[in-house]
Design a protein around this motif. Structure first.
Motif, PDB file in Angstrom:
ATOM      1  N   GLN A 149       0.961   8.898  12.241  1.00 52.92           N
ATOM      2  CA  GLN A 149      -0.355   9.130  11.648  1.00 52.92           C
ATOM      3  C   GLN A 149      -0.333   8.858  10.154  1.00 52.92           C
ATOM      4  OE1 GLN A 149      -3.247  10.506  13.587  1.00 52.92           O
ATOM      5  NE2 GLN A 149      -4.107   9.414  11.847  1.00 52.92           N
ATOM      6  N   ALA A 150       0.738   9.286   9.497  1.00 47.64           N
ATOM      7  CA  ALA A 150       0.844   9.093   8.045  1.00 47.64           C
ATOM      8  C   ALA A 150       0.891   7.609   7.690  1.00 47.64           C
ATOM      9  CB  ALA A 150       2.082   9.809   7.514  1.00 47.64           C
ATOM     10  N   ALA A 151       1.658   6.824   8.436  1.00 46.03           N
ATOM     11  CA  ALA A 151       1.746   5.387   8.140  1.00 46.03           C
ATOM     12  C   ALA A 151       0.387   4.719   8.309  1.00 46.03           C
ATOM     13  CB  ALA A 151       2.782   4.736   9.053  1.00 46.03           C
ATOM     14  N   GLU A 160       1.584  -3.011   4.383  1.00 47.43           N
ATOM     15  CA  GLU A 160       2.382  -2.629   5.547  1.00 47.43           C
ATOM     16  C   GLU A 160       3.366  -1.497   5.230  1.00 47.43           C
ATOM     17  OE1 GLU A 160       5.409  -5.730   6.502  1.00 47.43           O
ATOM     18  OE2 GLU A 160       4.198  -7.024   5.216  1.00 47.43           O
ATOM     19  N   PRO A 161       2.863  -0.327   4.860  1.00 46.59           N
ATOM     20  CA  PRO A 161       3.757   0.760   4.471  1.00 46.59           C
ATOM     21  C   PRO A 161       4.686   1.199   5.592  1.00 46.59           C
ATOM     22  CG  PRO A 161       1.529   1.572   4.819  1.00 46.59           C
ATOM     23  CD  PRO A 161       1.449   0.086   4.841  1.00 46.59           C
ATOM     24  N   GLN A 166       5.317   2.357  10.938  1.00 44.60           N
ATOM     25  CA  GLN A 166       4.697   1.348  10.078  1.00 44.60           C
ATOM     26  C   GLN A 166       3.431   0.814  10.728  1.00 44.60           C
ATOM     27  OE1 GLN A 166       6.831  -2.371   9.862  1.00 44.60           O
ATOM     28  NE2 GLN A 166       5.811  -3.023   7.998  1.00 44.60           N
ATOM     29  N   PHE A 167       2.445   0.509   9.900  1.00 43.03           N
ATOM     30  CA  PHE A 167       1.276  -0.267  10.310  1.00 43.03           C
ATOM     31  C   PHE A 167       1.067  -1.354   9.268  1.00 43.03           C
ATOM     32  CE2 PHE A 167       0.653   3.500  12.772  1.00 43.03           C
ATOM     33  CZ  PHE A 167       0.017   3.067  13.922  1.00 43.03           C
ATOM     34  N   GLU A 206       2.918  14.231   0.166  1.00 44.79           N
ATOM     35  CA  GLU A 206       2.212  15.479   0.440  1.00 44.79           C
ATOM     36  C   GLU A 206       2.427  15.923   1.889  1.00 44.79           C
ATOM     37  OE1 GLU A 206      -2.327  17.315   0.381  1.00 44.79           O
ATOM     38  OE2 GLU A 206      -1.894  15.451  -0.681  1.00 44.79           O
ATOM     39  N   ARG A 207       2.610  14.947   2.771  1.00 49.11           N
ATOM     40  CA  ARG A 207       2.846  15.265   4.186  1.00 49.11           C
ATOM     41  C   ARG A 207       4.331  15.487   4.492  1.00 49.11           C
ATOM     42  NH1 ARG A 207      -1.470  11.695   7.740  1.00 49.11           N
ATOM     43  NH2 ARG A 207      -3.060  11.469   6.128  1.00 49.11           N
ATOM     44  N   GLY A 208       5.172  15.395   3.462  1.00 42.73           N
ATOM     45  CA  GLY A 208       6.593  15.653   3.634  1.00 42.73           C
ATOM     46  C   GLY A 208       7.421  14.448   4.005  1.00 42.73           C
ATOM     47  N   PHE A 209       6.864  13.248   3.848  1.00 45.29           N
ATOM     48  CA  PHE A 209       7.548  12.022   4.232  1.00 45.29           C
ATOM     49  C   PHE A 209       7.905  11.186   3.003  1.00 45.29           C
ATOM     50  CE2 PHE A 209       4.621  12.691   8.015  1.00 45.29           C
ATOM     51  CZ  PHE A 209       5.595  13.337   8.764  1.00 45.29           C
ATOM     52  N   SER A 210       8.653  10.104   3.238  1.00 50.78           N
ATOM     53  CA  SER A 210       9.076   9.225   2.147  1.00 50.78           C
ATOM     54  C   SER A 210       8.647   7.792   2.429  1.00 50.78           C
ATOM     55  CB  SER A 210      10.593   9.287   1.954  1.00 50.78           C
ATOM     56  OG  SER A 210      11.261   8.853   3.137  1.00 50.78           O
ATOM     57  N   VAL A 211       8.587   6.988   1.364  1.00 50.26           N
ATOM     58  CA  VAL A 211       8.112   5.606   1.442  1.00 50.26           C
ATOM     59  C   VAL A 211       9.279   4.657   1.186  1.00 50.26           C
ATOM     60  CG1 VAL A 211       6.499   3.906   0.506  1.00 50.26           C
ATOM     61  CG2 VAL A 211       5.849   6.333   0.600  1.00 50.26           C
ATOM     62  N   VAL A 212       9.501   3.739   2.113  1.00 58.22           N
ATOM     63  CA  VAL A 212      10.565   2.743   1.970  1.00 58.22           C
ATOM     64  C   VAL A 212      10.251   1.817   0.794  1.00 58.22           C
ATOM     65  CG1 VAL A 212      11.648   0.739   3.089  1.00 58.22           C
ATOM     66  CG2 VAL A 212      11.184   2.817   4.407  1.00 58.22           C
ATOM     67  N   ARG A 213      11.267   1.490   0.011  1.00 60.48           N
ATOM     68  CA  ARG A 213      11.066   0.648  -1.171  1.00 60.48           C
ATOM     69  C   ARG A 213      11.673  -0.742  -1.040  1.00 60.48           C
ATOM     70  NH1 ARG A 213      10.986   4.164  -6.704  1.00 60.48           N
ATOM     71  NH2 ARG A 213       9.696   5.883  -5.935  1.00 60.48           N
TER      72      ARG A 213
END
Length: 265
Positions: free
Chosen positions: A129-131, A207-208, A237-238, A161-168
């Protein structure tokens, strides 16, 4: 305006060609959608991609791209991206990202979706859902002439904020007659993304890749493609191809049957 930026801005003919490519790619996603379920091997999905693409007179962009061996990328659970389809069978509880890119008359349509297979854990549902939400927040945030950093500025706070991390390490990109063009589209703000701008006529992907655990990645040295989360936790991912117009962003790869803005998984 830099000449490099002007060169990336499509005229009416180029924009229409990208719309056509995006629509074809979305039709392919809807074609394979019913087959992405428990009991199906990922190579079967890849075969469907190959068959539909060939029958419609198009070409899968990934096949042979820098040596990549298949027609699409299929990434399961802890695999972030570039998973290679094989004999692995999808099972209840998996989340699986299917990333397809179709070349239509020389132009590229590119998108991906994450699918929930049967009953998944709450963490897997929430990160999916977050992606999805982060992608749409970024699309909503951008405006003609804005800097690329606007995308990361929308995504990072929401994911964290949802407790997740973003790939860099893996990012979006410009798109057109070539698979990967400028500008680079990181899903976090950095120095270059504060300089680069999204001008009308530019096409690019958003495409996060969002991880349940840490943002760090690990490349499989055996195949040279498969990227996993370093801690082994799930990733989702989407992706949409987007055209910036004079009136704002236009999604080029919206499916008929797939999730749309506001969808709840």
């Amino acid at each position: 305006m830099l000449k490099q930026q002007r060169d990336l801005m499509l005229d009416t003919r180029g924009r229409d060609a990208m719309r056509k490519a995006g629509q074809a790619n979305a039709a392919l996603m809807d074609h394979i959608r019913p087959h992405i379920k428990a009991g199906v091997a990922t190579i079967e999905i890849d075969n469907l991609v190959q068959q539909w693409t060939k029958e419609n007179g198009h070409r899968p962009a990934t096949l042979g791209y820098q040596g990549y061996p298949k027609n699409c990328c299929i990434s399961i659970n802890e695999v972030i991206c570039h998973g290679i389809p094989d004999e692995r069978v999808l099972v209840d509880g998996d989340i699986v990202n299917v990333d397809i890119t179709t070349v239509v008359d020389g132009w590229h349509g590119d998108q991906s979706e994450t699918f929930l297979i049967g009953e998944v854990t709450e963490d897997k549902r929430r990160v999916t859902q977050a992606a999805f939400d982060c992608m749409h927040l970024a699309i909503e945030a951008i405006t003609p002439g804005c800097n690329v950093a606007t995308i990361g500025q929308a995504i990072v706070p929401e994911a964290e904020e949802r407790g997740f991390s973003v790939v860099r390490e893996y990012v979006g990109h410009g798109l057109g007659r070539q698979f990967h063009l400028d500008p680079t589209i990181p899903h976090f703000p950095n120095r270059q993304s504060r300089i680069d701008r999204l001008m009308p006529g530019m096409c690019f992907t958003i495409e996060p890749m969002i991880n349940v655990g840490s943002r760090y990645t690990r490349l499989d040295k055996n195949d040279g493609w498969t990227v996993r989360t370093k801690d082994g936790q799930a990733s989702a991912q989407f992706e949409h191809s987007v055209l910036m117009t004079e009136d704002g962003p236009e999604i080029l790869t919206q499916t008929v049957d797939g999730p749309k803005k506001g969808h709840q998984f």
